[in-house]
Motif scaffolding. Structure first.
Motif, PDB file in Angstrom:
ATOM      1  N   UNK A   1     -41.448 -50.880 -47.941  1.00 55.74           N
ATOM      2  CA  UNK A   1     -42.759 -51.310 -47.512  1.00 55.74           C
ATOM      3  C   UNK A   1     -42.604 -52.666 -46.837  1.00 55.74           C
ATOM      4  N   UNK A   2     -43.153 -52.764 -45.651  1.00 55.62           N
ATOM      5  CA  UNK A   2     -43.050 -54.010 -44.905  1.00 55.62           C
ATOM      6  C   UNK A   2     -44.100 -55.007 -45.407  1.00 55.62           C
ATOM      7  N   UNK A   3     -43.854 -56.279 -45.169  1.00 58.24           N
ATOM      8  CA  UNK A   3     -44.846 -57.277 -45.589  1.00 58.24           C
ATOM      9  C   UNK A   3     -46.198 -57.096 -44.894  1.00 58.24           C
ATOM     10  N   UNK A   4     -46.174 -56.647 -43.645  1.00 56.77           N
ATOM     11  CA  UNK A   4     -47.434 -56.438 -42.928  1.00 56.77           C
ATOM     12  C   UNK A   4     -48.257 -55.325 -43.574  1.00 56.77           C
ATOM     13  N   UNK A   5     -47.584 -54.268 -43.988  1.00 54.24           N
ATOM     14  CA  UNK A   5     -48.262 -53.154 -44.638  1.00 54.24           C
ATOM     15  C   UNK A   5     -48.816 -53.572 -46.004  1.00 54.24           C
ATOM     16  N   UNK A   6     -48.042 -54.359 -46.722  1.00 53.12           N
ATOM     17  CA  UNK A   6     -48.504 -54.844 -48.024  1.00 53.12           C
ATOM     18  C   UNK A   6     -49.727 -55.744 -47.868  1.00 53.12           C
ATOM     19  N   UNK A   7     -49.705 -56.601 -46.860  1.00 50.42           N
ATOM     20  CA  UNK A   7     -50.850 -57.484 -46.628  1.00 50.42           C
ATOM     21  C   UNK A   7     -52.077 -56.696 -46.173  1.00 50.42           C
ATOM     22  N   UNK A   8     -51.847 -55.644 -45.414  1.00 49.37           N
ATOM     23  CA  UNK A   8     -52.966 -54.801 -44.993  1.00 49.37           C
ATOM     24  C   UNK A   8     -53.621 -54.125 -46.193  1.00 49.37           C
ATOM     25  N   UNK A   9     -52.804 -53.604 -47.089  1.00 45.50           N
ATOM     26  CA  UNK A   9     -53.351 -52.964 -48.290  1.00 45.50           C
ATOM     27  C   UNK A   9     -54.040 -53.981 -49.193  1.00 45.50           C
ATOM     28  N   UNK A  10     -53.460 -55.168 -49.310  1.00 46.17           N
ATOM     29  CA  UNK A  10     -54.083 -56.220 -50.107  1.00 46.17           C
ATOM     30  C   UNK A  10     -55.428 -56.623 -49.510  1.00 46.17           C
ATOM     31  N   UNK A  11     -55.481 -56.726 -48.187  1.00 44.07           N
ATOM     32  CA  UNK A  11     -56.740 -57.058 -47.514  1.00 44.07           C
ATOM     33  C   UNK A  11     -57.781 -55.975 -47.786  1.00 44.07           C
ATOM     34  N   UNK A  84     -50.411 -43.249 -50.344  1.00 45.69           N
ATOM     35  CA  UNK A  84     -49.186 -43.566 -51.091  1.00 45.69           C
ATOM     36  C   UNK A  84     -47.941 -42.989 -50.430  1.00 45.69           C
ATOM     37  N   UNK A  85     -47.943 -41.737 -49.973  1.00 45.16           N
ATOM     38  CA  UNK A  85     -46.710 -41.251 -49.313  1.00 45.16           C
ATOM     39  C   UNK A  85     -46.331 -42.037 -48.056  1.00 45.16           C
ATOM     40  N   UNK A  86     -47.335 -42.514 -47.329  1.00 49.19           N
ATOM     41  CA  UNK A  86     -47.058 -43.311 -46.135  1.00 49.19           C
ATOM     42  C   UNK A  86     -46.577 -44.720 -46.501  1.00 49.19           C
ATOM     43  N   UNK A  87     -47.032 -45.218 -47.640  1.00 51.57           N
ATOM     44  CA  UNK A  87     -46.607 -46.551 -48.064  1.00 51.57           C
ATOM     45  C   UNK A  87     -45.174 -46.555 -48.553  1.00 51.57           C
ATOM     46  N   UNK A  88     -44.783 -45.482 -49.237  1.00 51.95           N
ATOM     47  CA  UNK A  88     -43.425 -45.422 -49.791  1.00 51.95           C
ATOM     48  C   UNK A  88     -42.407 -45.058 -48.716  1.00 51.95           C
ATOM     49  N   UNK A  89     -42.753 -44.088 -47.882  1.00 53.18           N
ATOM     50  CA  UNK A  89     -41.790 -43.584 -46.911  1.00 53.18           C
ATOM     51  C   UNK A  89     -41.747 -44.275 -45.637  1.00 53.18           C
TER      52      UNK A  89
END
Length: 89
Positions: A1-11, A84-89
């Motif tokens: 998971x990239x930091x950008x994706x993690x920040x998007x989910x957190x947002x 979740x599958x898109x976040x992990x893979x």
């Protein structure tokens, strides 16, 4: 998971939290200000009055908006589980 994706989910989680808690906090804020003004005008400084009024307003707001807020929370949770599958893979 990239930091950008993690920040998007957190947002997304923070926005959902604001949509769910915002109306309830706004109701309590307005009732608190109104009760504070009334208490200042009447010089009746009893903290129990403000607490009971805020609790009653929060209960009424939950009865009025509870299904809408719960629906928003369920929708966010379902969309998160579907991603979740898109976040992990």
């Amino acid at each position: 998971m990239s930091p950008e994706l993690a920040l998007t989910e957190l947002r997304g989680g923070l926005v959902a939290t604001l949509w769910i808690a915002g109306p309830l906090l706004l109701v309590v804020l307005v009732v608190g200000v109104v009760i504070g003004i009334i208490q200042a005008a009447t010089q009746l400084n009893e903290p129990t009055i403000a607490f009971v009024a805020k609790a009653a307003a929060l209960t009424a707001a939950l009865f009025a908006l509870g299904s809408l807020l719960l629906g928003h929370l369920v929708e966010f949770t379902i969309l998160l589980f579907q991603r979740i599958p898109h976040l992990i893979g």
